[in-house]
Write a protein that holds these residues in place. Structure first.
Motif, PDB file in Angstrom:
ATOM      1  N   MET A 123       0.828  -1.202   0.000  1.00 24.86           N
ATOM      2  CA  MET A 123       0.000   0.000   0.000  1.00 24.86           C
ATOM      3  C   MET A 123       0.867   1.259   0.000  1.00 24.86           C
ATOM      4  SD  MET A 123      -3.118  -0.987  -0.155  1.00 24.86           S
ATOM      5  CE  MET A 123      -2.458  -2.275  -1.242  1.00 24.86           C
ATOM      6  N   GLN A 124       1.971   1.212   0.717  1.00 27.14           N
ATOM      7  CA  GLN A 124       2.882   2.358   0.751  1.00 27.14           C
ATOM      8  C   GLN A 124       3.472   2.621  -0.634  1.00 27.14           C
ATOM      9  OE1 GLN A 124       5.729   1.661   3.936  1.00 27.14           O
ATOM     10  NE2 GLN A 124       4.106   0.894   5.273  1.00 27.14           N
ATOM     11  N   LEU A 125       3.797   1.549  -1.341  1.00 27.83           N
ATOM     12  CA  LEU A 125       4.312   1.690  -2.707  1.00 27.83           C
ATOM     13  C   LEU A 125       3.289   2.351  -3.617  1.00 27.83           C
ATOM     14  CD1 LEU A 125       6.117  -1.725  -3.266  1.00 27.83           C
ATOM     15  CD2 LEU A 125       7.162   0.520  -3.585  1.00 27.83           C
TER      16      LEU A 125
ATOM     17  N   PHE B  74       1.490   6.506  -7.025  1.00 30.13           N
ATOM     18  CA  PHE B  74       0.352   7.202  -7.616  1.00 30.13           C
ATOM     19  C   PHE B  74       0.087   8.539  -6.942  1.00 30.13           C
ATOM     20  CE2 PHE B  74      -0.569   2.658  -8.498  1.00 30.13           C
ATOM     21  CZ  PHE B  74      -0.572   2.732  -9.889  1.00 30.13           C
ATOM     22  N   GLY B  75       0.458   8.660  -5.655  1.00 29.17           N
ATOM     23  CA  GLY B  75       0.233   9.917  -4.939  1.00 29.17           C
ATOM     24  C   GLY B  75       1.064  11.054  -5.496  1.00 29.17           C
TER      25      GLY B  75
ATOM     26  N   TRP C  59      11.628   3.364 -10.132  1.00 27.75           N
ATOM     27  CA  TRP C  59      12.830   3.303  -9.305  1.00 27.75           C
ATOM     28  C   TRP C  59      12.747   4.287  -8.134  1.00 27.75           C
ATOM     29  CZ3 TRP C  59      17.027   1.522  -7.174  1.00 27.75           C
ATOM     30  CH2 TRP C  59      17.984   2.405  -6.665  1.00 27.75           C
ATOM     31  N   LEU C  60      12.376   5.539  -8.427  1.00 21.02           N
ATOM     32  CA  LEU C  60      12.290   6.552  -7.376  1.00 21.02           C
ATOM     33  C   LEU C  60      11.188   6.224  -6.379  1.00 21.02           C
ATOM     34  CD1 LEU C  60      13.231   9.232  -6.220  1.00 21.02           C
ATOM     35  CD2 LEU C  60      11.651  10.399  -7.781  1.00 21.02           C
ATOM     36  N   ALA C  61      10.051   5.774  -6.886  1.00 23.50           N
ATOM     37  CA  ALA C  61       8.945   5.413  -5.995  1.00 23.50           C
ATOM     38  C   ALA C  61       9.327   4.241  -5.103  1.00 23.50           C
ATOM     39  CB  ALA C  61       7.703   5.072  -6.819  1.00 23.50           C
ATOM     40  N   ALA C  62       9.988   3.239  -5.678  1.00 24.58           N
ATOM     41  CA  ALA C  62      10.396   2.074  -4.902  1.00 24.58           C
ATOM     42  C   ALA C  62      11.413   2.450  -3.832  1.00 24.58           C
ATOM     43  CB  ALA C  62      10.983   1.004  -5.825  1.00 24.58           C
ATOM     44  N   ALA C  63      12.402   3.275  -4.198  1.00 29.92           N
ATOM     45  CA  ALA C  63      13.426   3.697  -3.244  1.00 29.92           C
ATOM     46  C   ALA C  63      12.818   4.528  -2.126  1.00 29.92           C
ATOM     47  CB  ALA C  63      14.515   4.490  -3.967  1.00 29.92           C
ATOM     48  N   THR C  64      11.886   5.417  -2.470  1.00 34.76           N
ATOM     49  CA  THR C  64      11.248   6.266  -1.460  1.00 34.76           C
ATOM     50  C   THR C  64      10.413   5.449  -0.493  1.00 34.76           C
ATOM     51  OG1 THR C  64      11.163   8.123  -3.020  1.00 34.76           O
ATOM     52  CG2 THR C  64       9.713   8.229  -1.105  1.00 34.76           C
ATOM     53  N   ALA C  65       9.565   4.570  -1.029  1.00 29.38           N
ATOM     54  CA  ALA C  65       8.688   3.768  -0.174  1.00 29.38           C
ATOM     55  C   ALA C  65       9.492   2.839   0.733  1.00 29.38           C
ATOM     56  CB  ALA C  65       7.718   2.957  -1.036  1.00 29.38           C
TER      57      ALA C  65
ATOM     58  N   THR D 175      12.562   3.255   1.720  1.00 29.76           N
ATOM     59  CA  THR D 175      13.289   4.067   2.697  1.00 29.76           C
ATOM     60  C   THR D 175      12.395   4.429   3.872  1.00 29.76           C
ATOM     61  OG1 THR D 175      14.829   5.001   1.070  1.00 29.76           O
ATOM     62  CG2 THR D 175      14.451   6.279   3.064  1.00 29.76           C
ATOM     63  N   LEU D 176      11.171   4.864   3.593  1.00 27.76           N
ATOM     64  CA  LEU D 176      10.226   5.208   4.654  1.00 27.76           C
ATOM     65  C   LEU D 176       9.904   3.987   5.509  1.00 27.76           C
ATOM     66  CD1 LEU D 176       7.805   7.479   2.578  1.00 27.76           C
ATOM     67  CD2 LEU D 176       9.535   8.225   4.229  1.00 27.76           C
ATOM     68  N   PHE D 177       9.655   2.866   4.847  1.00 29.43           N
ATOM     69  CA  PHE D 177       9.351   1.613   5.543  1.00 29.43           C
ATOM     70  C   PHE D 177      10.520   1.199   6.441  1.00 29.43           C
ATOM     71  CE2 PHE D 177       9.751  -3.051   5.486  1.00 29.43           C
ATOM     72  CZ  PHE D 177       8.533  -3.429   6.010  1.00 29.43           C
ATOM     73  N   THR D 178      11.722   1.246   5.898  1.00 30.67           N
ATOM     74  CA  THR D 178      12.911   0.830   6.644  1.00 30.67           C
ATOM     75  C   THR D 178      13.183   1.752   7.822  1.00 30.67           C
ATOM     76  OG1 THR D 178      13.882  -0.098   4.624  1.00 30.67           O
ATOM     77  CG2 THR D 178      15.387   0.363   6.439  1.00 30.67           C
ATOM     78  N   SER D 179      13.025   3.056   7.611  1.00 32.51           N
ATOM     79  CA  SER D 179      13.325   4.014   8.674  1.00 32.51           C
ATOM     80  C   SER D 179      12.438   3.805   9.890  1.00 32.51           C
ATOM     81  CB  SER D 179      13.169   5.440   8.152  1.00 32.51           C
ATOM     82  OG  SER D 179      11.827   5.718   7.800  1.00 32.51           O
TER      83      SER D 179
END
Length: 215
Positions: free
Chosen positions: A66-68, A73-74, A85-91, A93-97
């Motif tokens: 859901m975060q992805l 799309f957000g 790539w950017l969406a995957a890295a961002t999501a 990163t947020l999940f991991t943090s």
């Protein structure tokens, strides 16, 4: 088009490289963000603590898939063209943090209150106490679970295939459709994840044993 065994392996190796790169970016950036969230969680001020707790609860309490979707799309709804790539890295990163911040918070809070009181008796500030007394001890405790969580980060990259990011799982899916050999292709995909994750699991186990011996 006929695919030889080498063609399959060569394409899977490219996907494996992207999986490794995404894992490294998510873990490093997530670690930096997780440290900031941890400091906010330990702040004496209520506003940063409330924000950090809400941040952690949000990303721990919702599926990575859901975060992805929300990131991919957000951001597009804002009129910004975002790549998978950017969406995957961002999501990721947020999940991991969020998870790393909570792991590290538990390690910090495992330090006895006496350590804080001893530092206060030496007229050390809260920040000095964290830097020179608490965090060095917490870091020693956090090494094994942090390395262990890195395995989850690597496996989590497989979900990014749903938004079109061509990592190992997505590459395997395309090859399976092209070669009509899903058992063989996905067998190699599973082997690829194992080769990435097993050394991390082994490192976490060895670190935990070493820390228990020296404790």
């Amino acid at each position: 088009m006929d695919f030889t065994l080498w063609d399959i392996l060569r394409n899977l190796l490219v996907g494996l490289q992207w999986t490794l790169l995404l894992s490294l970016v998510a873990f490093i950036c997530g670690g930096i963000a997780g440290l900031l969230v941890l400091l906010a969680r330990l702040s004496p001020l209520s506003a940063p603590r409330i924000f950090a707790r809400g941040y952690i609860e949000l990303f721990q309490g919702t599926p990575l898939l859901m975060q992805l979707f929300l990131v991919f799309f957000g951001i597009a709804l804002l009129g910004i063209d975002v790549s998978p790539w950017l969406a995957a890295a961002t999501a990721l990163t947020l999940f991991t943090s969020a998870f790393l911040a909570e792991i590290w918070r538990g390690c910090v809070e495992s330090i006895t209150r006496g350590q804080w009181e001893a530092a206060e008796s030496l007229a050390m500030s809260r920040l000095e106490t964290l830097r020179h007394v608490v965090l060095p001890q917490a870091l020693r405790i956090a090494v094994a679970p942090t390395v262990g969580f890195s395995v989850q980060v690597v496996k989590g990259t497989a979900v990014t295939s749903i938004i079109g990011f061509t990592e190992l799982t997505k590459t395997g899916s395309m090859l399976a459709n092209a070669t009509f050999e899903p058992f063989m292709v996905y067998g190699f995909v599973a082997l690829g994840y194992f080769l990435l994750c097993y050394p991390l699991s082994l490192a976490a186990y060895r670190l935990e044993r070493r820390l228990n011996v020296t404790a």
